[in-house]
Scaffold this motif. Structure first.
Motif, PDB file in Angstrom:
ATOM      1  N   GLN A 121      94.515 -51.788  41.536  1.00 48.02           N
ATOM      2  CA  GLN A 121      93.538 -52.829  41.228  1.00 48.02           C
ATOM      3  C   GLN A 121      94.226 -54.187  41.176  1.00 48.02           C
ATOM      4  O   GLN A 121      95.389 -54.303  40.783  1.00 48.02           O
ATOM      5  CB  GLN A 121      92.860 -52.533  39.891  1.00 48.02           C
ATOM      6  N   LYS A 122      93.477 -55.216  41.543  1.00 49.88           N
ATOM      7  CA  LYS A 122      94.064 -56.541  41.665  1.00 49.88           C
ATOM      8  C   LYS A 122      93.934 -57.367  40.376  1.00 49.88           C
ATOM      9  O   LYS A 122      93.079 -57.105  39.532  1.00 49.88           O
ATOM     10  CB  LYS A 122      93.392 -57.299  42.809  1.00 49.88           C
ATOM     11  N   CYS A 123      94.803 -58.356  40.271  1.00 46.82           N
ATOM     12  CA  CYS A 123      94.754 -59.305  39.158  1.00 46.82           C
ATOM     13  C   CYS A 123      95.218 -60.663  39.669  1.00 46.82           C
ATOM     14  O   CYS A 123      95.811 -60.771  40.748  1.00 46.82           O
ATOM     15  CB  CYS A 123      95.645 -58.836  38.002  1.00 46.82           C
ATOM     16  N   PHE A 124      94.924 -61.695  38.902  1.00 46.16           N
ATOM     17  CA  PHE A 124      95.501 -63.019  39.167  1.00 46.16           C
ATOM     18  C   PHE A 124      96.740 -63.172  38.298  1.00 46.16           C
ATOM     19  O   PHE A 124      96.734 -62.787  37.122  1.00 46.16           O
ATOM     20  CB  PHE A 124      94.491 -64.125  38.846  1.00 46.16           C
ATOM     21  N   VAL A 125      97.798 -63.726  38.868  1.00 44.45           N
ATOM     22  CA  VAL A 125      99.047 -63.856  38.119  1.00 44.45           C
ATOM     23  C   VAL A 125      99.754 -65.151  38.489  1.00 44.45           C
ATOM     24  O   VAL A 125      99.752 -65.581  39.641  1.00 44.45           O
ATOM     25  CB  VAL A 125      99.966 -62.634  38.372  1.00 44.45           C
ATOM     26  N   SER A 126     100.338 -65.757  37.494  1.00 45.41           N
ATOM     27  CA  SER A 126     101.056 -67.018  37.673  1.00 45.41           C
ATOM     28  C   SER A 126     102.373 -66.801  38.409  1.00 45.41           C
ATOM     29  O   SER A 126     103.055 -65.787  38.232  1.00 45.41           O
ATOM     30  CB  SER A 126     101.337 -67.626  36.294  1.00 45.41           C
ATOM     31  N   THR A 168      97.914 -72.989  44.251  1.00 47.38           N
ATOM     32  CA  THR A 168      98.977 -72.232  44.908  1.00 47.38           C
ATOM     33  C   THR A 168      99.921 -71.580  43.902  1.00 47.38           C
ATOM     34  O   THR A 168     100.753 -70.745  44.277  1.00 47.38           O
ATOM     35  CB  THR A 168      99.796 -73.127  45.858  1.00 47.38           C
ATOM     36  N   ASN A 169      99.802 -71.956  42.631  1.00 46.29           N
ATOM     37  CA  ASN A 169     100.649 -71.369  41.589  1.00 46.29           C
ATOM     38  C   ASN A 169     100.055 -70.100  41.000  1.00 46.29           C
ATOM     39  O   ASN A 169     100.630 -69.516  40.074  1.00 46.29           O
ATOM     40  CB  ASN A 169     100.894 -72.382  40.469  1.00 46.29           C
ATOM     41  N   LEU A 170      98.899 -69.667  41.546  1.00 47.62           N
ATOM     42  CA  LEU A 170      98.254 -68.449  41.077  1.00 47.62           C
ATOM     43  C   LEU A 170      98.068 -67.509  42.260  1.00 47.62           C
ATOM     44  O   LEU A 170      97.553 -67.924  43.301  1.00 47.62           O
ATOM     45  CB  LEU A 170      96.896 -68.777  40.449  1.00 47.62           C
ATOM     46  N   GLN A 171      98.532 -66.264  42.120  1.00 49.88           N
ATOM     47  CA  GLN A 171      98.466 -65.292  43.212  1.00 49.88           C
ATOM     48  C   GLN A 171      97.518 -64.149  42.860  1.00 49.88           C
ATOM     49  O   GLN A 171      97.322 -63.821  41.683  1.00 49.88           O
ATOM     50  CB  GLN A 171      99.861 -64.722  43.494  1.00 49.88           C
ATOM     51  N   TYR A 172      96.936 -63.535  43.898  1.00 55.73           N
ATOM     52  CA  TYR A 172      96.026 -62.398  43.735  1.00 55.73           C
ATOM     53  C   TYR A 172      96.752 -61.167  44.264  1.00 55.73           C
ATOM     54  O   TYR A 172      96.905 -60.990  45.480  1.00 55.73           O
ATOM     55  CB  TYR A 172      94.735 -62.650  44.509  1.00 55.73           C
ATOM     56  N   VAL A 173      97.252 -60.316  43.368  1.00 57.74           N
ATOM     57  CA  VAL A 173      98.088 -59.182  43.756  1.00 57.74           C
ATOM     58  C   VAL A 173      97.660 -57.937  42.968  1.00 57.74           C
ATOM     59  O   VAL A 173      96.867 -58.015  42.030  1.00 57.74           O
ATOM     60  CB  VAL A 173      99.582 -59.465  43.483  1.00 57.74           C
ATOM     61  N   SER A 174      98.215 -56.796  43.323  1.00 58.00           N
ATOM     62  CA  SER A 174      97.921 -55.581  42.572  1.00 58.00           C
ATOM     63  C   SER A 174      98.602 -55.656  41.200  1.00 58.00           C
ATOM     64  O   SER A 174      99.670 -56.272  41.048  1.00 58.00           O
ATOM     65  CB  SER A 174      98.404 -54.349  43.326  1.00 58.00           C
ATOM     66  N   ILE A 175      97.975 -55.011  40.224  1.00 54.79           N
ATOM     67  CA  ILE A 175      98.563 -54.966  38.884  1.00 54.79           C
ATOM     68  C   ILE A 175      99.949 -54.332  38.939  1.00 54.79           C
ATOM     69  O   ILE A 175     100.860 -54.725  38.197  1.00 54.79           O
ATOM     70  CB  ILE A 175      97.647 -54.173  37.933  1.00 54.79           C
ATOM     71  N   GLY A 176     100.123 -53.370  39.838  1.00 51.80           N
ATOM     72  CA  GLY A 176     101.409 -52.698  39.953  1.00 51.80           C
ATOM     73  C   GLY A 176     102.555 -53.636  40.264  1.00 51.80           C
ATOM     74  O   GLY A 176     103.684 -53.434  39.795  1.00 51.80           O
ATOM     75  N   VAL A 177     102.291 -54.668  41.057  1.00 49.14           N
ATOM     76  CA  VAL A 177     103.330 -55.647  41.390  1.00 49.14           C
ATOM     77  C   VAL A 177     103.841 -56.331  40.125  1.00 49.14           C
ATOM     78  O   VAL A 177     105.048 -56.536  39.947  1.00 49.14           O
ATOM     79  CB  VAL A 177     102.792 -56.689  42.392  1.00 49.14           C
TER      80      VAL A 177
END
Length: 210
Positions: A121-126, A168-177
């Motif tokens: 599942q995806k999340c937003f992360v700094s 650009t300082n916020l990425q949309y990636v999997s929680i696992g990352v």
């Protein structure tokens, strides 16, 4: 000397436990020679900097001895490895197996597969966390429109307003990352939408923000 060697998938899993799947030993022990194909990573040893570094290929498992040594037959035609062909005999061990396909349904589900699926599942992360080495200092969950969105946003809690305003300082990636970098918050992932937590740096624990 062959131009290839088998990748130790256990080492990859140790480095990326929340994003890289390989069957658990309990699952592998149930696989029956003659009825199972397994996928292995064949690392390519080449002086060419532009050459592909690996091929993932299937091997028909033929036997396993009391020492855990497997023998199988390559069931793919390599595209890049020139000194290997379909039908060649391959010797391998548990640590080389990254996937399997078997005729019989196994008795148990693999908890490792369930974990990886959950972490997809995806999340937003700094970028503070992804690229600059910060721990997750703040995380909150809100409902969103994306089907694969977990609802979580994860920040270091050290971002300035100017930093946050730059998308650009916020990425949309999997929680696992993110968990591969910092899994201190994994116990919070089932908390409901509307949850908001901050990290107490002294105690190293998270507390709820009302």
């Amino acid at each position: 000397m062959p131009s290839w060697k088998l990748e130790n998938a256990d080492e990859i899993r140790m480095e990326a436990p929340y994003t890289f799947y390989k069957p658990s030993d309990e699952i592998i022990d149930q696989l029956i020679p003659g009825e199972t194909t397994v996928q292995l990573i064949f690392l390519i040893e080449s002086d060419d900097p532009e050459a592909l570094n690996a091929e993932r290929m299937w091997v028909l498992m033929e036997s396993v001895d009391e020492y855990g040594d497997y023998v199988g037959i390559l069931d793919n035609t390599p595209f890049y490895i020139k000194d290997l062909k379909a039908g060649d005999q391959i010797s391998f061990k548990k640590e080389h197996i990254i996937q399997y396909d078997t005729l019989d349904e196994l008795d148990v589900d693999d908890p490792l597969a369930e974990l990886i699926e959950k972490c997809n599942q995806k999340c937003f992360v700094s970028n503070h966390i992804l690229k600059e080495g910060f721990k997750v200092g703040r995380l909150y969950r809100e409902e969103g429109e994306y089907e694969d969105y977990s609802g979580w946003t994860m920040m270091s809690d050290e971002e300035t307003q100017e930093y946050v305003d730059d998308s650009t300082n916020l990425q949309y990636v999997s929680i696992g990352v993110v968990l591969n970098l910092d899994d201190s918050f994994i116990h919070l992932l089932e908390e409901p939408f509307g949850s908001d937590f901050a990290r107490d740096e002294v105690a190293g624990k998270y507390f709820s923000i009302d």
